[in-house]
Design a protein around this motif. Structure first.
Motif, PDB file in Angstrom:
ATOM      1  N   TYR A 242      49.056  48.832 -66.640  1.00 47.84           N
ATOM      2  CA  TYR A 242      50.127  48.955 -67.375  1.00 47.84           C
ATOM      3  C   TYR A 242      51.539  49.481 -66.964  1.00 47.84           C
ATOM      4  CZ  TYR A 242      47.341  48.449 -71.819  1.00 47.84           C
ATOM      5  OH  TYR A 242      46.545  47.916 -72.960  1.00 47.84           O
ATOM      6  N   GLY A 243      51.306  49.754 -65.522  1.00 45.26           N
ATOM      7  CA  GLY A 243      52.074  50.027 -64.630  1.00 45.26           C
ATOM      8  C   GLY A 243      52.948  51.538 -65.000  1.00 45.26           C
ATOM      9  N   ILE A 244      52.144  52.300 -65.208  1.00 43.74           N
ATOM     10  CA  ILE A 244      52.361  53.893 -65.393  1.00 43.74           C
ATOM     11  C   ILE A 244      51.806  54.511 -64.268  1.00 43.74           C
ATOM     12  CG2 ILE A 244      52.707  53.347 -67.694  1.00 43.74           C
ATOM     13  CD1 ILE A 244      50.063  54.729 -68.338  1.00 43.74           C
ATOM     14  N   PRO A 245      52.319  55.687 -64.015  1.00 48.22           N
ATOM     15  CA  PRO A 245      51.938  56.651 -62.872  1.00 48.22           C
ATOM     16  C   PRO A 245      50.834  57.168 -63.597  1.00 48.22           C
ATOM     17  CG  PRO A 245      54.433  57.011 -63.394  1.00 48.22           C
ATOM     18  CD  PRO A 245      53.818  55.973 -64.592  1.00 48.22           C
ATOM     19  N   ALA A 246      49.757  57.673 -62.556  1.00 48.32           N
ATOM     20  CA  ALA A 246      48.684  58.118 -63.053  1.00 48.32           C
ATOM     21  C   ALA A 246      48.175  59.089 -62.045  1.00 48.32           C
ATOM     22  CB  ALA A 246      47.445  57.359 -63.383  1.00 48.32           C
ATOM     23  N   VAL A 247      47.834  60.461 -62.240  1.00 50.01           N
ATOM     24  CA  VAL A 247      47.114  61.511 -61.293  1.00 50.01           C
ATOM     25  C   VAL A 247      45.809  61.879 -61.838  1.00 50.01           C
ATOM     26  CG1 VAL A 247      47.322  63.541 -59.902  1.00 50.01           C
ATOM     27  CG2 VAL A 247      49.299  62.091 -60.555  1.00 50.01           C
ATOM     28  N   VAL A 248      44.740  61.719 -61.061  1.00 48.69           N
ATOM     29  CA  VAL A 248      43.447  61.883 -61.628  1.00 48.69           C
ATOM     30  C   VAL A 248      42.782  63.097 -60.573  1.00 48.69           C
ATOM     31  CG1 VAL A 248      43.115  59.560 -62.554  1.00 48.69           C
ATOM     32  CG2 VAL A 248      42.387  60.219 -60.163  1.00 48.69           C
ATOM     33  N   ALA A 249      41.629  63.600 -61.091  1.00 45.86           N
ATOM     34  CA  ALA A 249      40.781  64.625 -60.517  1.00 45.86           C
ATOM     35  C   ALA A 249      41.755  65.837 -60.103  1.00 45.86           C
ATOM     36  CB  ALA A 249      40.455  63.877 -59.096  1.00 45.86           C
ATOM     37  N   VAL A 250      42.781  66.267 -61.095  1.00 45.58           N
ATOM     38  CA  VAL A 250      43.201  67.355 -60.612  1.00 45.58           C
ATOM     39  C   VAL A 250      42.503  68.647 -60.763  1.00 45.58           C
ATOM     40  CG1 VAL A 250      45.237  68.903 -61.794  1.00 45.58           C
ATOM     41  CG2 VAL A 250      45.416  66.354 -61.612  1.00 45.58           C
ATOM     42  N   GLY A 251      41.165  68.652 -61.812  1.00 45.55           N
ATOM     43  CA  GLY A 251      40.351  69.368 -61.795  1.00 45.55           C
ATOM     44  C   GLY A 251      40.546  70.294 -62.973  1.00 45.55           C
ATOM     45  N   ASP A 252      41.725  71.062 -63.506  1.00 43.44           N
ATOM     46  CA  ASP A 252      41.766  71.856 -64.381  1.00 43.44           C
ATOM     47  C   ASP A 252      43.278  71.596 -65.118  1.00 43.44           C
ATOM     48  OD1 ASP A 252      43.228  72.887 -62.526  1.00 43.44           O
ATOM     49  OD2 ASP A 252      42.709  74.781 -62.612  1.00 43.44           O
ATOM     50  N   ALA A 253      43.813  70.396 -65.162  1.00 42.49           N
ATOM     51  CA  ALA A 253      45.003  69.927 -65.760  1.00 42.49           C
ATOM     52  C   ALA A 253      45.125  70.317 -67.219  1.00 42.49           C
ATOM     53  CB  ALA A 253      45.236  68.656 -65.638  1.00 42.49           C
ATOM     54  N   THR A 254      44.134  70.325 -67.791  1.00 39.06           N
ATOM     55  CA  THR A 254      44.006  70.393 -69.284  1.00 39.06           C
ATOM     56  C   THR A 254      43.975  71.941 -69.580  1.00 39.06           C
ATOM     57  OG1 THR A 254      41.406  70.452 -69.529  1.00 39.06           O
ATOM     58  CG2 THR A 254      42.947  68.446 -69.949  1.00 39.06           C
ATOM     59  N   GLN A 255      43.631  72.827 -68.549  1.00 37.14           N
ATOM     60  CA  GLN A 255      43.652  74.410 -68.648  1.00 37.14           C
ATOM     61  C   GLN A 255      45.034  74.942 -68.251  1.00 37.14           C
ATOM     62  OE1 GLN A 255      40.835  76.157 -69.771  1.00 37.14           O
ATOM     63  NE2 GLN A 255      40.413  74.161 -70.537  1.00 37.14           N
ATOM     64  N   ARG A 256      45.854  74.035 -67.186  1.00 37.77           N
ATOM     65  CA  ARG A 256      47.030  74.583 -66.581  1.00 37.77           C
ATOM     66  C   ARG A 256      48.368  74.031 -67.235  1.00 37.77           C
ATOM     67  NH1 ARG A 256      45.966  74.190 -60.432  1.00 37.77           N
ATOM     68  NH2 ARG A 256      48.051  75.067 -60.386  1.00 37.77           N
ATOM     69  N   ILE A 257      48.031  72.879 -68.140  1.00 32.03           N
ATOM     70  CA  ILE A 257      49.369  72.364 -68.801  1.00 32.03           C
ATOM     71  C   ILE A 257      49.333  72.702 -70.130  1.00 32.03           C
ATOM     72  CG2 ILE A 257      50.421  70.177 -69.283  1.00 32.03           C
ATOM     73  CD1 ILE A 257      49.473  69.202 -66.750  1.00 32.03           C
ATOM     74  N   SER A 258      50.394  73.181 -70.744  1.00 30.27           N
ATOM     75  CA  SER A 258      50.416  73.414 -72.272  1.00 30.27           C
ATOM     76  C   SER A 258      50.710  72.252 -72.979  1.00 30.27           C
ATOM     77  CB  SER A 258      51.215  74.797 -72.663  1.00 30.27           C
ATOM     78  OG  SER A 258      50.613  75.952 -72.117  1.00 30.27           O
ATOM     79  N   ASP A 259      50.116  72.029 -74.196  1.00 25.54           N
ATOM     80  CA  ASP A 259      50.648  71.070 -75.194  1.00 25.54           C
ATOM     81  C   ASP A 259      52.209  71.171 -75.454  1.00 25.54           C
ATOM     82  OD1 ASP A 259      49.455  68.665 -76.666  1.00 25.54           O
ATOM     83  OD2 ASP A 259      50.697  69.654 -78.051  1.00 25.54           O
ATOM     84  N   GLY A 260      52.861  70.279 -75.046  1.00 23.20           N
ATOM     85  CA  GLY A 260      54.572  70.388 -75.341  1.00 23.20           C
ATOM     86  C   GLY A 260      55.031  70.640 -74.349  1.00 23.20           C
ATOM     87  N   GLN A 261      54.536  71.234 -73.056  1.00 23.82           N
ATOM     88  CA  GLN A 261      55.622  71.441 -71.792  1.00 23.82           C
ATOM     89  C   GLN A 261      55.975  69.836 -71.225  1.00 23.82           C
ATOM     90  OE1 GLN A 261      52.816  73.837 -69.573  1.00 23.82           O
ATOM     91  NE2 GLN A 261      54.293  75.428 -69.353  1.00 23.82           N
ATOM     92  N   ARG A 262      57.044  70.063 -70.486  1.00 22.81           N
ATOM     93  CA  ARG A 262      57.554  69.029 -69.939  1.00 22.81           C
ATOM     94  C   ARG A 262      57.056  69.016 -68.603  1.00 22.81           C
ATOM     95  NH1 ARG A 262      61.622  65.874 -71.629  1.00 22.81           N
ATOM     96  NH2 ARG A 262      62.835  64.752 -69.990  1.00 22.81           N
ATOM     97  N   VAL A 263      56.591  67.717 -68.024  1.00 18.97           N
ATOM     98  CA  VAL A 263      56.145  67.688 -66.681  1.00 18.97           C
ATOM     99  C   VAL A 263      56.568  66.288 -66.282  1.00 18.97           C
ATOM    100  CG1 VAL A 263      53.962  68.822 -67.376  1.00 18.97           C
ATOM    101  CG2 VAL A 263      54.103  66.188 -67.728  1.00 18.97           C
ATOM    102  N   THR A 264      56.427  66.366 -64.621  1.00 13.56           N
ATOM    103  CA  THR A 264      56.952  65.204 -64.138  1.00 13.56           C
ATOM    104  C   THR A 264      55.565  64.711 -63.250  1.00 13.56           C
ATOM    105  OG1 THR A 264      59.237  65.732 -63.670  1.00 13.56           O
ATOM    106  CG2 THR A 264      58.322  64.333 -62.158  1.00 13.56           C
ATOM    107  N   VAL A 265      55.274  63.636 -63.235  1.00 10.10           N
ATOM    108  CA  VAL A 265      54.047  63.204 -62.853  1.00 10.10           C
ATOM    109  C   VAL A 265      54.354  62.137 -61.658  1.00 10.10           C
ATOM    110  CG1 VAL A 265      51.879  61.513 -62.862  1.00 10.10           C
ATOM    111  CG2 VAL A 265      52.907  63.133 -64.652  1.00 10.10           C
ATOM    112  N   ASP A 266      53.882  62.435 -60.466  1.00  8.34           N
ATOM    113  CA  ASP A 266      54.153  61.712 -59.137  1.00  8.34           C
ATOM    114  C   ASP A 266      53.008  60.848 -58.797  1.00  8.34           C
ATOM    115  OD1 ASP A 266      54.682  60.454 -56.557  1.00  8.34           O
ATOM    116  OD2 ASP A 266      56.001  61.961 -55.949  1.00  8.34           O
ATOM    117  N   GLY A 267      52.599  59.680 -59.188  1.00 11.19           N
ATOM    118  CA  GLY A 267      51.399  58.812 -59.125  1.00 11.19           C
ATOM    119  C   GLY A 267      51.130  58.540 -57.682  1.00 11.19           C
ATOM    120  N   GLY A 268      52.084  58.178 -56.925  1.00 13.52           N
ATOM    121  CA  GLY A 268      52.032  58.021 -55.564  1.00 13.52           C
ATOM    122  C   GLY A 268      51.587  59.088 -54.771  1.00 13.52           C
TER     123      GLY A 268
END
Length: 738
Positions: free
Chosen positions: A703-729
């Motif tokens: 789909y040509g979108i950035p992705a970062v996997v295996a962060v470990g605890d992203a769902t615990q450290r990112i709040s729903d609604g926060q603004r984030v920048t994802v650098d997939g490279g």
């Protein structure tokens, strides 16, 4: 602030009748006459905590004395409004809280209304629910109820806080729940409220209300207040009620937490290193159910190990996985360390293919061209034929026949999984060679990532009916759920971007290097396409197995083993043919599964052999683009190149995917094929688990979108609604504070 409050109380006490018991006058032995709630608050008042002024009507006061006691209380507190609460002798004990059992009356003013409220609170000791609770939990002979009258705090925001996580037992977490107005709607269960989890000086909003309730600073202030209360009570975890009024934080109540589970430990029952984000673990975004663990996974892995021995000479000793707190952890070597790899010594052609890893064309000629043909020409047609043939038998089969169908399909799936790990694993190895070549010869000149060269290779595949949301057969398939396919992004644009990247690479290389590049690139793209084609059909047999299990569940209901057909997933394999009820065991397992589902498991338990760890580190290093790492950034594996900034939407259940709006960043534990339509809406994807060969990595590239996997605890450290920048490279996620 607390000194001023103490001064006001001192002034009030000089005017109070001698026999009125104020909170600040209660001694250490007062609990026997005024209850533990009031005694605790009295201690906290004396320690300077911001507790509203309060007066006690003791448990032993006769009915005829109540009008006088209320009059005396009002002479101290004023006409109101007041909060009138119970402080029973047996209330707020360490093993019996009586939370919400007794009557509470808020906002009462004037002698008549206050007297009526006091009588209602005392009378509630005889209510049916209180009597039943006392019989089950309360100590014998402690039925007296003191009544606490306090100045009413007209709160803008209020709630509760626990100094240990009530679900996981984690003592390093404080859970703060908040609502607008009075907090009784939370205590009484009338509202869920906004929830924050505080670890140290970091607060994460993990459940949102329709409108924001607390700021991060307020959540931290509540957590700090709760931890100070805990320190007063010998570090026993506390459950407090609090309120903000006029910008000031008030402490309304404190009691010891009850039924607190032991802290969760992530320890393997077997030696070695066990990973969450490898092989089957990538397909299991939540704890496994007992039937899946004891039947499906056991059967698949046994067949996987058998085929690995037959085709590659690898002897992985079973078990290949352990479950820890219900979560699946896999060892690439099984429980035997490096010994399983020794079988390859007896297969010199395979050993040669592995040793010549920088010449992947050698590996293809020796091993993987053959393995690819075996998958495409024999294994996949045989799997499809089995599913089609046995689908006709489900409705007529008896219990033994249904079990045989599931055994056959699970065996076929295990063999197919071995092919994915072999052929799909080779695709990952070839990509590693391409990444290493790019890092050494092209990145210094062109920058960027090799990932563009293996992106957009195929038009995204339509969602299959057998696409799953979890490998655990407990979850319905995409076909059962009626999930529509996503709208692919402009595939032609991705193809053109890849073509330009290829030409730029060729233009930057000398002729000899260009020939090496073309050879490696062709092989990497070939096997990336094969992997994308191969992986989705692992679950061809899941609709069939779920139909068979539905019938087995109905049989178990008829025999009285379980109460509902869907409870079959919470039986173990050997219990399917039991003669007695397993309803109580099923209920306990469901409760434990739901509790474990809220955990955030680590990516690794134990320690991998140093050689294996070094091989992994060396393979991942060239895949990561250089980037500035700032404090607070989250780091994972770079799975799909590009940068995107947007609102994070934390989604843990496929039922909640309507919450993801176009252009938002999907943050989840892991994705599986049934999640594919969301990639058409997402600006980027971030997952707790997964790997470079996981679903999120492959589909994000399509789909040509950035992705970062295996962060470990992203769902615990990112709040729903926060603004984030994802650098997939680079494999980095920046969480913006504003």
């Amino acid at each position: 602030m607390e000194d001023a409050a103490r001064g006001a109380r001192d002034a009030a006490s000089t005017l109070a009748p001698a026999h009125v018991r104020r909170l600040e006058d209660l001694g250490d032995d007062a609990a026997g006459t005024v209850g533990h709630k009031a005694a605790n608050l009295g201690l906290l008042v004396r320690r300077g905590f911001p507790v509203p002024d309060g007066v006690l009507v003791t448990a032993g006061e006769p009915e005829e004395a109540l009008p006088d006691r209320v009059s005396e209380a009002l002479s101290v507190l004023g006409e109101g409004p007041l909060a009138v609460r119970s402080s029973a002798i047996a209330e707020d004990l360490g093993d019996a809280s009586f939370a919400g059992q007794y009557e509470t009356v808020l906002g009462v003013s004037g002698p008549s209304a206050v007297l009526d409220a006091v009588r209602r609170v005392r009378q509630s000791a005889h209510d049916e629910r209180v009597v039943a609770y006392r019989r089950a939990h309360g100590p014998e002979g402690q039925e007296g109820v003191a009544v606490l009258l306090q100045r009413m705090v007209t709160s803008e925001v209020s709630g509760v806080a626990f100094t240990a996580n009530p679900l996981t037992g984690a003592r390093q977490e404080t859970v703060v729940t908040a609502t607008r107005g009075l907090g009784e709607v939370l205590v009484d269960g009338e509202a869920a409220g906004e929830q924050w989890v505080v670890r140290g000086d970091h607060a994460l909003r993990d459940r949102r209300a329709p409108t924001a309730v607390l700021t991060e600073e307020q959540a931290l202030a509540v957590a700090e207040l709760a931890r100070r209360v805990q320190a007063v009570f010998d570090d026993v975890p506390q459950d407090i009620e609090w309120a903000f009024a006029g910008g000031r934080l008030h402490l309304l109540q404190a009691r010891p937490m009850t039924a607190l589970p032991d802290p969760v430990r992530w320890e393997s029952p077997l030696p070695g290193g066990w990973t969450r984000n490898f092989r089957i673990g990538e397909w299991l975004p939540e704890p496994v159910t007992p039937l899946c663990d004891t039947w499906l996974l056991a059967r698949m892995e046994a067949r996987y190990a058998q085929v690995s021995r037959e085709r590659l000479g690898v002897y992985p000793p079973l078990p290949l996985h352990v479950t820890i707190n219900g979560w699946y952890f896999h060892s690439p070597l099984g429980s035997g360390g490096l010994r399983p790899m020794l079988g390859i010594v007896r297969r010199p052609r395979i050993l040669w293919a592995l040793v010549r890893s920088r010449r992947p064309d050698v590996g293809e000629r020796v091993v993987w061209a053959r393995e690819t043909s075996h998958w495409r020409d024999e294994l996949l047609p045989r799997y499809r034929a089995l599913v089609e043939r046995r689908s006709a038998d489900v409705e007529s089969a008896d219990d033994v026949g249904l079990s045989a169908i599931i055994d056959e399909v699970a065996d076929a799936a295990g063999e197919y999984l071995q092919s994915i790990s072999s052929v799909g694993g080779y695709a990952w190895k070839v990509e590693g060679v391409l990444a290493d070549f790019y890092a050494r010869h092209l990145r210094p000149t062109l920058g960027g990532s090799h990932q563009t060269l293996v992106s957009g290779l195929e038009q995204p595949r339509a969602l299959d009916p057998h696409a799953i949301q979890s490998l655990d057969w407990f979850r319905p398939t995409a076909g059962e759920l009626g999930i529509p396919g996503g709208v692919p992004r402009a595939h032609a644009a991705l193809v053109e971007e890849r073509r330009r990247a290829e030409e730029a690479c060729r233009g930057a290389l000398a002729p000899k290097q260009r020939a090496d590049f073309d050879r490696i690139l062709a092989l990497a793209q070939k096997y990336a396409r094969i992997r994308e084609e191969q992986v989705p059909d692992l679950t061809l047999g899941w609709p069939l197995m779920r139909r068979a299990l539905a019938r087995l569940g109905e049989s178990c209901v008829r025999r009285g083993v379980i109460g509902h057909a869907e409870d079959v997933y919470f039986l173990e394999r050997e219990e399917l043919f039991a003669d007695e009820s397993r309803a109580s065991s099923v209920a306990e397992r469901r409760t434990l599964w739901a509790r474990n589902r809220k955990l955030c498991p680590p990516l690794l338990v134990g320690t991998l052999p140093r050689l294996v760890q070094k091989m992994q580190d060396d393979a991942f290093a060239p895949m990561r683009e250089p980037a500035e790492r700032r404090p607070g950034m989250l780091e994972g594996m770079p799975a799909s190149a590009g940068r995107a900034t947007g609102v994070a939407r934390v989604i843990l259940d496929l039922a909640d995917t309507d919450r993801l709006a176009a252009g938002e960043v999907l943050v989840t534990s892991a994705t599986t094929p049934a999640w594919t339509p969301l990639f058409a809406r997402a600006a980027a994807v971030v997952t707790d688990g997964g790997s470079l060969a996981a679903h999120a990595s492959l589909v994000a590239r399509e789909y040509g979108i950035p992705a970062v996997v295996a962060v470990g605890d992203a769902t615990q450290r990112i709040s729903d609604g926060q603004r984030v920048t994802v650098d997939g490279g680079a494999g980095l996620v920046e969480v913006h504070t504003t």
